[in-house]
Design an enzyme around this catalytic site. Structure first.
Site, PDB file in Angstrom:
ATOM      1  N   ASN A   7       0.878  -1.172   0.000  1.00 15.32           N
ATOM      2  CA  ASN A   7       0.000   0.000   0.000  1.00 15.32           C
ATOM      3  C   ASN A   7       0.914   1.220   0.000  1.00 15.32           C
ATOM      4  OD1 ASN A   7      -1.468   2.310   0.834  1.00 15.32           O
ATOM      5  ND2 ASN A   7      -3.082   1.013   1.683  1.00 15.32           N
ATOM      6  N   GLU A  34      -3.880   1.884  -2.924  1.00 15.31           N
ATOM      7  CA  GLU A  34      -3.932   3.329  -2.684  1.00 15.31           C
ATOM      8  C   GLU A  34      -2.978   4.069  -3.626  1.00 15.31           C
ATOM      9  OE1 GLU A  34      -5.403   5.331   0.896  1.00 15.31           O
ATOM     10  OE2 GLU A  34      -4.255   3.824   1.990  1.00 15.31           O
ATOM     11  N   ASP A 146      -4.163  -4.949   1.014  1.00 15.96           N
ATOM     12  CA  ASP A 146      -4.459  -4.309   2.291  1.00 15.96           C
ATOM     13  C   ASP A 146      -5.884  -4.705   2.654  1.00 15.96           C
ATOM     14  OD1 ASP A 146      -5.117  -2.674   4.387  1.00 15.96           O
ATOM     15  OD2 ASP A 146      -4.647  -0.785   3.367  1.00 15.96           O
ATOM     16  N   ASN A 148      -7.273  -4.391   5.649  1.00 22.90           N
ATOM     17  CA  ASN A 148      -7.849  -3.575   6.725  1.00 22.90           C
ATOM     18  C   ASN A 148      -8.520  -4.439   7.784  1.00 22.90           C
ATOM     19  OD1 ASN A 148      -7.265  -0.730   6.548  1.00 22.90           O
ATOM     20  ND2 ASN A 148      -8.398  -0.695   4.627  1.00 22.90           N
ATOM     21  N   ASP A 217      -1.831  -6.204   6.086  1.00 32.79           N
ATOM     22  CA  ASP A 217      -1.515  -6.522   4.686  1.00 32.79           C
ATOM     23  C   ASP A 217      -1.228  -8.021   4.592  1.00 32.79           C
ATOM     24  OD1 ASP A 217      -1.223  -3.666   3.352  1.00 32.79           O
ATOM     25  OD2 ASP A 217      -0.335  -3.584   5.365  1.00 32.79           O
ATOM     26  N   ASP A 246       2.764   4.705   5.129  1.00 28.32           N
ATOM     27  CA  ASP A 246       2.527   4.199   6.487  1.00 28.32           C
ATOM     28  C   ASP A 246       2.455   2.660   6.505  1.00 28.32           C
ATOM     29  OD1 ASP A 246       0.198   4.538   5.036  1.00 28.32           O
ATOM     30  OD2 ASP A 246      -0.891   5.607   6.605  1.00 28.32           O
ATOM     31  N   HIS A 247       2.448   2.044   5.325  1.00 35.33           N
ATOM     32  CA  HIS A 247       2.511   0.579   5.222  1.00 35.33           C
ATOM     33  C   HIS A 247       3.911   0.150   4.768  1.00 35.33           C
ATOM     34  CE1 HIS A 247      -1.952  -0.325   5.059  1.00 35.33           C
ATOM     35  NE2 HIS A 247      -1.957   0.981   4.860  1.00 35.33           N
TER      36      HIS A 247
END
Length: 256
Positions: A7, A34, A146, A148, A217, A246-247
């Site tokens: 991501n 993303e 991802d 989530n 992930d 941030d991933h």
DNA sequence: ATGCCCGCTTACAGCGGA
């Protein structure tokens, strides 16, 4: 065969980091989430020059997924089936070197309860149905992305910190586990059964330097792909770079 | 209890993210 999921949180902001990571780890397939750009603006020529073919399912401003591959890929699905009114770009699937690979950006679902959480659970139900059709083909398949979803309490630094978050609600976890019961193997969990592996650290409150992360992930392997699993993990160091996503990338290696 | 940080947008503030 190394298959990775990353991501990148914005193509424009992350292109230098993406190119570095491709050069360093040389995945055979990279599923991106993303990308936050329309398909036409994805830097295809730059990625081609780095040695990768591109399949892109973009969207303006938010979401967007892509599949990069060293070998040519044949697109098999664009968008998750099951709701013609759903215009969010969160699913792309292709065949690469005999393996079916999907790039998944599962809805966040916050705040919960609410319409966004309902959308998340409905999306997971659609994914469950489509995943069943993939298993029925018998083709080695990898659902990478991802999700989530924090699957277990040992997939987060502190379960209490995210207790009320959509990422670890019982409904989210049950839907994720439904995929496992269907026959999919969580590659990183299979290699690291004791947990303690993170793939995401919040930009806020010093989460990275404090190692306050969690694992969302995932690479889910069909039985035919799981039989070929050699290793899996997370490229942690990517999170420590300047202007990082941030991933961090998650990956699995399959025997050829 | 809230915001922290980050990327995006017919942008200079608000939204979405997780």
């Amino acid at each position: 065969m190394r298959i990775a999921s990353f991501n990148i949180n914005g193509t424009n902001a992350r292109l230098p980091r993406l190119l570095e990571w491709l050069a360093e780890t040389q995945p055979d397939v990279a599923c991106l989430q993303e990308i936050k750009t329309v398909t036409e603006n994805f830097p295809v020529e730059t990625i081609n020059a780095a040695g990768y073919h591109c399949l892109v399912h973009g969207q303006k401003g938010f979401n967007g997924v892509a599949i990069l591959s060293r070998a040519p890929a044949t697109e098999t699905q664009r968008g998750l089936p099951g709701d013609d009114a759903d215009e969010q770009s969160r699913y792309l699937e292709a065949e690469v070197e005999g393996v079916r690979v999907a790039s998944i950006y599962l809805p966040n679902g916050n705040p919960q309860p609410g319409p966004k959480f309902d959308y998340k659970l409905a999306w997971m139900a659609r994914l469950h149905a489509h995943a069943a059709s993939l298993l029925a083909t018998g083709q080695p398949s990898v659902l990478a992305g991802d999700y989530n979803v924090i699957p277990n309490d040992d997939d987060i630094w502190s379960p209490a910190a995210m207790r009320d978050d959509a990422l670890m609600q019982p409904e989210s976890r049950t839907a994720y586990r439904g995929l496992l019961w269907q026959g999919w193997t969580d590659a990183i969990r299979a290699v690291h059964p004791r947990g303690g592996i993170w793939s995401y650290w919040d930009y806020q409150a010093g989460a990275w330097p404090r190692d306050q992360g969690f694992r969302i992930d995932h690479l889910l392997l069909s039985p035919g792909a799981a039989d070929r699993l050699v290793d899996a993990g997370v490229d942690r160091s990517v999170r420590g770079a300047e202007r990082a996503s941030d991933h961090a990338p998650a990956w699995a290696v399959l025997r050829r």
